[in-house]
Design an enzyme around this catalytic site. Sequence first.
Site, PDB file in Angstrom:
ATOM      1  N   ASP A  76     -12.345  56.239 -37.894  1.00 11.49           N
ATOM      2  CA  ASP A  76     -11.310  57.068 -37.306  1.00 11.49           C
ATOM      3  C   ASP A  76     -11.442  56.952 -35.800  1.00 11.49           C
ATOM      4  O   ASP A  76     -12.555  56.973 -35.254  1.00 11.49           O
ATOM      5  CB  ASP A  76     -11.432  58.526 -37.765  1.00 11.49           C
ATOM      6  CG  ASP A  76     -10.056  59.170 -37.793  1.00 11.49           C
ATOM      7  OD1 ASP A  76      -9.218  58.732 -38.583  1.00 11.49           O
ATOM      8  OD2 ASP A  76      -9.793  60.084 -36.983  1.00 11.49           O
ATOM      9  N   GLY A 152      -1.092  50.385 -30.565  1.00 15.59           N
ATOM     10  CA  GLY A 152      -1.221  51.766 -30.113  1.00 15.59           C
ATOM     11  C   GLY A 152      -1.098  51.916 -28.600  1.00 15.59           C
ATOM     12  O   GLY A 152      -0.123  51.456 -27.989  1.00 15.59           O
TER      13      GLY A 152
HETATM   14  P1  ITT Z   1      -6.058  54.642 -40.974  1.00 17.57           P
HETATM   15  O1  ITT Z   1      -6.178  56.148 -40.871  1.00 17.57           O
HETATM   16  O2  ITT Z   1      -5.349  54.169 -42.198  1.00 17.57           O
HETATM   17  O3  ITT Z   1      -7.375  53.948 -40.756  1.00 17.57           O
HETATM   18  P2  ITT Z   1      -4.583  54.932 -38.488  1.00 17.57           P
HETATM   19  O4  ITT Z   1      -3.894  53.988 -37.561  1.00 17.57           O
HETATM   20  O5  ITT Z   1      -3.829  56.160 -38.909  1.00 17.57           O
HETATM   21  O6  ITT Z   1      -5.111  54.118 -39.769  1.00 17.57           O
HETATM   22  P3  ITT Z   1      -6.448  56.661 -37.131  1.00 17.57           P
HETATM   23  O7  ITT Z   1      -6.053  57.841 -37.943  1.00 17.57           O
HETATM   24  O8  ITT Z   1      -7.901  56.434 -36.869  1.00 17.57           O
HETATM   25  O9  ITT Z   1      -5.941  55.313 -37.828  1.00 17.57           O
HETATM   26  O10 ITT Z   1      -5.642  56.698 -35.767  1.00 17.57           O
HETATM   27  C1  ITT Z   1      -5.977  55.806 -34.760  1.00 17.57           C
HETATM   28  C2  ITT Z   1      -4.915  55.900 -33.662  1.00 17.57           C
HETATM   29  O11 ITT Z   1      -5.570  55.980 -32.398  1.00 17.57           O
HETATM   30  C3  ITT Z   1      -4.087  54.622 -33.640  1.00 17.57           C
HETATM   31  O12 ITT Z   1      -2.941  54.705 -34.459  1.00 17.57           O
HETATM   32  C4  ITT Z   1      -3.739  54.532 -32.160  1.00 17.57           C
HETATM   33  O13 ITT Z   1      -2.680  55.396 -31.859  1.00 17.57           O
HETATM   34  C5  ITT Z   1      -5.017  55.060 -31.492  1.00 17.57           C
HETATM   35  N1  ITT Z   1      -6.007  53.987 -31.298  1.00 17.57           N
HETATM   36  C6  ITT Z   1      -7.253  53.934 -31.821  1.00 17.57           C
HETATM   37  N2  ITT Z   1      -7.880  52.810 -31.474  1.00 17.57           N
HETATM   38  C7  ITT Z   1      -7.007  52.114 -30.717  1.00 17.57           C
HETATM   39  C8  ITT Z   1      -7.064  50.876 -30.077  1.00 17.57           C
HETATM   40  O14 ITT Z   1      -8.113  50.075 -30.170  1.00 17.57           O
HETATM   41  N3  ITT Z   1      -6.000  50.471 -29.390  1.00 17.57           N
HETATM   42  C9  ITT Z   1      -4.910  51.258 -29.303  1.00 17.57           C
HETATM   43  N4  ITT Z   1      -4.754  52.448 -29.889  1.00 17.57           N
HETATM   44  C10 ITT Z   1      -5.808  52.881 -30.597  1.00 17.57           C
END
Ligand code: ITT
Length: 197
Positions: A76, A152
């Site tokens: 996460d 992201g």
């Molecule tokens: P899962 O829960 O299915 O793993 P998710 O994309 O919803 O996928 P998260 O709940 O962990 O994953 O949310 C992570 C968010 O944080 C992601 O959608 C981006 O908005 C931001 N984020 C995290 N790491 C990032 C990165 O390396 N580069 C850009 N944005 C990032």
Amino acid sequence: MRILFATGNADKINEAAQILKELGHSVEQLMSEAERIEFDEPKNLGLEGVALSKIEQARAMIEGTESADCAILVEDSGIFLDAYDEWPGANSSDVEQELGLDGILDLLTEEQDRGAEYRAVAVLALGERVWKTSGVCRGRISAEKLGDNGFGYDPIFIPDAGDGRTFGQMLAASKNLISHRRAAMQALAELLKTPSK
Ligand code: ITT
């Protein structure tokens, strides 16, 4: 080690796979798009709480299947803005969808602190054993969106350990050397070398 990553985010899989491959592990998505389930994410518990909840859900999901003997990974992550008391954190994905990157940029006036950091919490389970690590990447929010690489918040995040470009302007290989995901995955690979819990 063969690692099954329980996530619906293909960008996270690509980055984790590239990083962990160098460290001697292979990464695949736990479920196909067709089988994909939505995890219940208790975002009020923060990144660690969400990651620990997701690993329990993933473990319950693979019980009795052919994946039951495999290592399962969840991660996460989110971005934390200094000017907004660590917001959006665990809600980064929702906030990105609701406001868009332009909306985030509009929230930061010229006088405001543009400091920010990405954080990631990774949890890996193999049978009864569980390993947890975290990683941070410090940086600042750019004045405008720059670059199309990554995903992201990458077009508006300038890492301190970089050369002044946003992650969106950098190649994946360069981001993967200094990212929060790199730190969390590298720490995980180190822990996997030892039998500790
Ligand atoms: P899962 O829960 O299915 O793993 P998710 O994309 O919803 O996928 P998260 O709940 O962990 O994953 O949310 C992570 C968010 O944080 C992601 O959608 C981006 O908005 C931001 N984020 C995290 N790491 C990032 C990165 O390396 N580069 C850009 N944005 C990032």
